[in-house]
Design a protein around this motif. Sequence first.
Motif, PDB file in Angstrom:
ATOM      1  N   LYS A 242       0.877  -0.997   0.121  1.00  0.00           N
ATOM      2  CA  LYS A 242       0.023  -0.038  -0.095  1.00  0.00           C
ATOM      3  C   LYS A 242       0.950   1.099   0.145  1.00  0.00           C
ATOM      4  O   LYS A 242       0.208   2.421   0.036  1.00  0.00           O
ATOM      5  CB  LYS A 242      -1.002   0.093   1.374  1.00  0.00           C
ATOM      6  CG  LYS A 242      -1.774  -1.146   1.092  1.00  0.00           C
ATOM      7  CD  LYS A 242      -3.026  -1.083   2.339  1.00  0.00           C
ATOM      8  CE  LYS A 242      -3.916  -2.152   2.209  1.00  0.00           C
ATOM      9  NZ  LYS A 242      -4.809  -2.138   3.420  1.00  0.00           N
ATOM     10  N   ASP A 243       2.413   1.120  -0.034  1.00  0.00           N
ATOM     11  CA  ASP A 243       3.138   2.260  -0.067  1.00  0.00           C
ATOM     12  C   ASP A 243       3.835   2.256  -1.401  1.00  0.00           C
ATOM     13  O   ASP A 243       4.923   3.127  -1.352  1.00  0.00           O
ATOM     14  CB  ASP A 243       3.997   2.428   1.218  1.00  0.00           C
ATOM     15  CG  ASP A 243       3.190   2.564   2.575  1.00  0.00           C
ATOM     16  OD1 ASP A 243       2.653   3.458   2.549  1.00  0.00           O
ATOM     17  OD2 ASP A 243       3.249   1.500   3.290  1.00  0.00           O
ATOM     18  N   THR A 244       3.475   1.531  -2.397  1.00  0.00           N
ATOM     19  CA  THR A 244       4.117   1.358  -3.678  1.00  0.00           C
ATOM     20  C   THR A 244       3.788   2.537  -4.486  1.00  0.00           C
ATOM     21  O   THR A 244       2.381   2.704  -4.608  1.00  0.00           O
ATOM     22  CB  THR A 244       4.019   0.166  -4.290  1.00  0.00           C
ATOM     23  OG1 THR A 244       4.784  -0.832  -3.350  1.00  0.00           O
ATOM     24  CG2 THR A 244       4.840   0.111  -5.559  1.00  0.00           C
ATOM     25  N   THR A 327       0.333   6.320  -4.032  1.00  0.00           N
ATOM     26  CA  THR A 327       0.147   5.094  -3.251  1.00  0.00           C
ATOM     27  C   THR A 327      -1.301   4.907  -2.900  1.00  0.00           C
ATOM     28  O   THR A 327      -2.085   5.975  -2.854  1.00  0.00           O
ATOM     29  CB  THR A 327       1.041   5.039  -1.893  1.00  0.00           C
ATOM     30  OG1 THR A 327       0.768   6.035  -1.095  1.00  0.00           O
ATOM     31  CG2 THR A 327       2.562   5.239  -2.532  1.00  0.00           C
ATOM     32  N   HIS A 329      -2.047   4.278   0.290  1.00  0.00           N
ATOM     33  CA  HIS A 329      -2.180   4.964   1.543  1.00  0.00           C
ATOM     34  C   HIS A 329      -2.328   6.487   1.270  1.00  0.00           C
ATOM     35  O   HIS A 329      -3.456   7.091   2.027  1.00  0.00           O
ATOM     36  CB  HIS A 329      -1.107   4.795   2.440  1.00  0.00           C
ATOM     37  CG  HIS A 329      -0.989   3.629   3.132  1.00  0.00           C
ATOM     38  ND1 HIS A 329       0.068   2.970   3.515  1.00  0.00           N
ATOM     39  CD2 HIS A 329      -2.021   2.861   3.398  1.00  0.00           C
ATOM     40  CE1 HIS A 329      -0.282   2.023   4.254  1.00  0.00           C
ATOM     41  NE2 HIS A 329      -1.493   1.691   4.430  1.00  0.00           N
ATOM     42  N   SER A 330      -1.870   6.967   0.230  1.00  0.00           N
ATOM     43  CA  SER A 330      -2.090   8.473  -0.132  1.00  0.00           C
ATOM     44  C   SER A 330      -3.441   8.755  -0.627  1.00  0.00           C
ATOM     45  O   SER A 330      -4.158   9.592  -0.054  1.00  0.00           O
ATOM     46  CB  SER A 330      -1.042   8.941  -0.993  1.00  0.00           C
ATOM     47  OG  SER A 330      -1.225  10.216  -1.373  1.00  0.00           O
ATOM     48  N   LYS A 334      -3.899   8.560   4.112  1.00  0.00           N
ATOM     49  CA  LYS A 334      -2.865   7.926   5.038  1.00  0.00           C
ATOM     50  C   LYS A 334      -1.774   8.410   4.510  1.00  0.00           C
ATOM     51  O   LYS A 334      -1.368   8.456   3.401  1.00  0.00           O
ATOM     52  CB  LYS A 334      -3.075   6.660   5.293  1.00  0.00           C
ATOM     53  CG  LYS A 334      -4.511   6.372   6.005  1.00  0.00           C
ATOM     54  CD  LYS A 334      -4.522   4.628   5.945  1.00  0.00           C
ATOM     55  CE  LYS A 334      -5.785   4.222   6.314  1.00  0.00           C
ATOM     56  NZ  LYS A 334      -5.918   2.874   6.512  1.00  0.00           N
ATOM     57  N   THR A 336       2.205   8.221   3.458  1.00  0.00           N
ATOM     58  CA  THR A 336       2.904   7.078   2.897  1.00  0.00           C
ATOM     59  C   THR A 336       4.106   6.693   3.577  1.00  0.00           C
ATOM     60  O   THR A 336       5.075   7.704   4.019  1.00  0.00           O
ATOM     61  CB  THR A 336       3.415   7.391   1.406  1.00  0.00           C
ATOM     62  OG1 THR A 336       2.101   7.751   0.686  1.00  0.00           O
ATOM     63  CG2 THR A 336       4.114   6.426   0.641  1.00  0.00           C
ATOM     64  N   ARG A 337       4.718   5.474   3.720  1.00  0.00           N
ATOM     65  CA  ARG A 337       5.889   5.122   4.666  1.00  0.00           C
ATOM     66  C   ARG A 337       6.860   4.803   3.434  1.00  0.00           C
ATOM     67  O   ARG A 337       6.724   3.743   2.687  1.00  0.00           O
ATOM     68  CB  ARG A 337       5.862   3.883   5.471  1.00  0.00           C
ATOM     69  CG  ARG A 337       4.555   4.278   6.678  1.00  0.00           C
ATOM     70  CD  ARG A 337       4.356   2.912   7.355  1.00  0.00           C
ATOM     71  NE  ARG A 337       3.965   1.899   6.449  1.00  0.00           N
ATOM     72  CZ  ARG A 337       4.003   0.548   6.947  1.00  0.00           C
ATOM     73  NH1 ARG A 337       4.699   0.226   7.942  1.00  0.00           N
ATOM     74  NH2 ARG A 337       3.702  -0.360   6.118  1.00  0.00           N
ATOM     75  N   ILE A 338       7.870   5.553   3.263  1.00  0.00           N
ATOM     76  CA  ILE A 338       8.949   5.375   2.408  1.00  0.00           C
ATOM     77  C   ILE A 338       9.835   4.110   2.959  1.00  0.00           C
ATOM     78  O   ILE A 338      10.147   3.135   2.028  1.00  0.00           O
ATOM     79  CB  ILE A 338       9.720   6.300   2.013  1.00  0.00           C
ATOM     80  CG1 ILE A 338       8.808   7.680   1.425  1.00  0.00           C
ATOM     81  CG2 ILE A 338      10.825   6.238   0.980  1.00  0.00           C
ATOM     82  CD1 ILE A 338       8.121   7.066   0.300  1.00  0.00           C
ATOM     83  N   ARG A 340      10.064   1.129   5.079  1.00  0.00           N
ATOM     84  CA  ARG A 340       9.208   0.368   5.522  1.00  0.00           C
ATOM     85  C   ARG A 340      10.032  -1.275   5.577  1.00  0.00           C
ATOM     86  O   ARG A 340      11.126  -1.190   4.882  1.00  0.00           O
ATOM     87  CB  ARG A 340       8.021   0.043   4.829  1.00  0.00           C
ATOM     88  CG  ARG A 340       8.073  -0.013   3.357  1.00  0.00           C
ATOM     89  CD  ARG A 340       6.708   0.359   2.806  1.00  0.00           C
ATOM     90  NE  ARG A 340       6.731  -0.054   1.212  1.00  0.00           N
ATOM     91  CZ  ARG A 340       6.961   0.806   0.379  1.00  0.00           C
ATOM     92  NH1 ARG A 340       7.695   2.132   0.650  1.00  0.00           N
ATOM     93  NH2 ARG A 340       7.056   0.316  -0.982  1.00  0.00           N
TER      94      ARG A 340
END
Length: 476
Positions: A242-244, A327, A329-330, A334, A336-338, A340
Amino acid sequence: MDQQKIDIKNIPVHVEVHTPDAAKTSNYKPRDRIYVRAVKGLHQLIRRYIGFAFLGLFMLLPWLKYDGNQAILLDITEQKFNIFALTLWPQDFTILAWIFIIAAYGLFFITAFYGRVWCGYLCPQTVWTFIFIWFEEKIQGTRNQRMKLDADPWTASKFFKKAATHFCWLAFSLLTALIFVGYFTPVDTLFIEFFTFEAGFWAVVSVWFFALCTYGNAGWMREIMCTHICPYARFQSAMFDKDTFTVTYDEKRGENRGPRSRKDKDYKAKGLGDCIDCNLCVHVCPTGIDIRNGLQYECINCGACVDACDDTMNKMGYPTGLIRYTTEHSLNGKPTRILRPKLLGYILVLVAVTSAFIWTLYTRVPLEMNIIRDRGSLFRLTDTGLVENTYTLSISNKSQRATVFDISVAAEMSFQWIGMQQVSLQGGETRSVTISLALDPYSTELNTIPVTFTVQQQGEADVQLQQSTKFFLGSR
């Protein structure tokens, strides 16, 4: 016992065979041709520059010279790969393995971080496909003109345009094949001999084989390679999370889609979103998908639909980014976790395998030695009463330059040396050197004596190899 008996009934089975309705299936097309529309924008500019750089490197590298030789020559017949100052032999398979492992984990890292951008920006299939589409645009015209040309009956003009297109495809495919084969055989000789009809059988077969493969892949198969043949399309989703960052349509902002006038500022009151349903995102897609249907494995993240949509948004006076690299999440509001766990894991593995690759290169000695003994005669007595052992040293110079090597032996006893103590080898040459050691049998009570042969490059203390063997005296 009779009460436990089960009655058996015969149940008739009627099987109906349904035959296809020819009227419904006659118009079925397994694959419609995709007419890609030209588009301009930031991502396409980046893709073109990267493609030109990749193509330029591919075309230029075989022509570079290093120390008077072809800088990159992967000579399969001689079983050696020359890469500038580095020469790899079959014994150096671990170095090639490290290169493939680094490339694989680098691809995994890029995919987990930014999706399938390798496919959209650097994959040879994509680069060559866009080059072939460029030929189509220059000869046959725009997307609508090409569609009309294919629908029109055959005329002299249509035949000329089609023939010119396929001629350019074949010519570029032939050039590609010659350059590619030039990585495996001297490229300057290959070009001269190929066009003067003096090239060898296998060289000619290889060139035409790769030319036809290029012509078929980039000219005809195109997106089939990306969607059905390439395995990367099938397992790349396993690296997504979900952060790609992937090319994504903002459904919340775009729906409901529908046409409207540029002057219509109250479209949201009518229940419309920012998407005007122009279908340009579909027209510019090289794989023919509609990104508005969600994430699909056919998407190669080339960004063509992003540029097409941004151009439309600018014309309509709307904010850009309806289709963008983002992403999940974005999109859901939410962060985004780079950094991770998955991405950190790929980074750690990349650092580890790259370090192992550098260490393997650093500790590699461009020299190989094998000691071969005559098993039928481990020792013999000379006329002077000495015990003599004969050794055959197979010495290989794994560098590209002529080198002089010193040969010596170390042992507890002092041996009489019979044979060469220096050997000069050309780059890539292997030579067998026969050496004999002799010893007075009464100088020791041992039946065998450990000995160590050393081969060292003259003037280079770090370039040396040692190998142990035994000196046999026999029983007395």
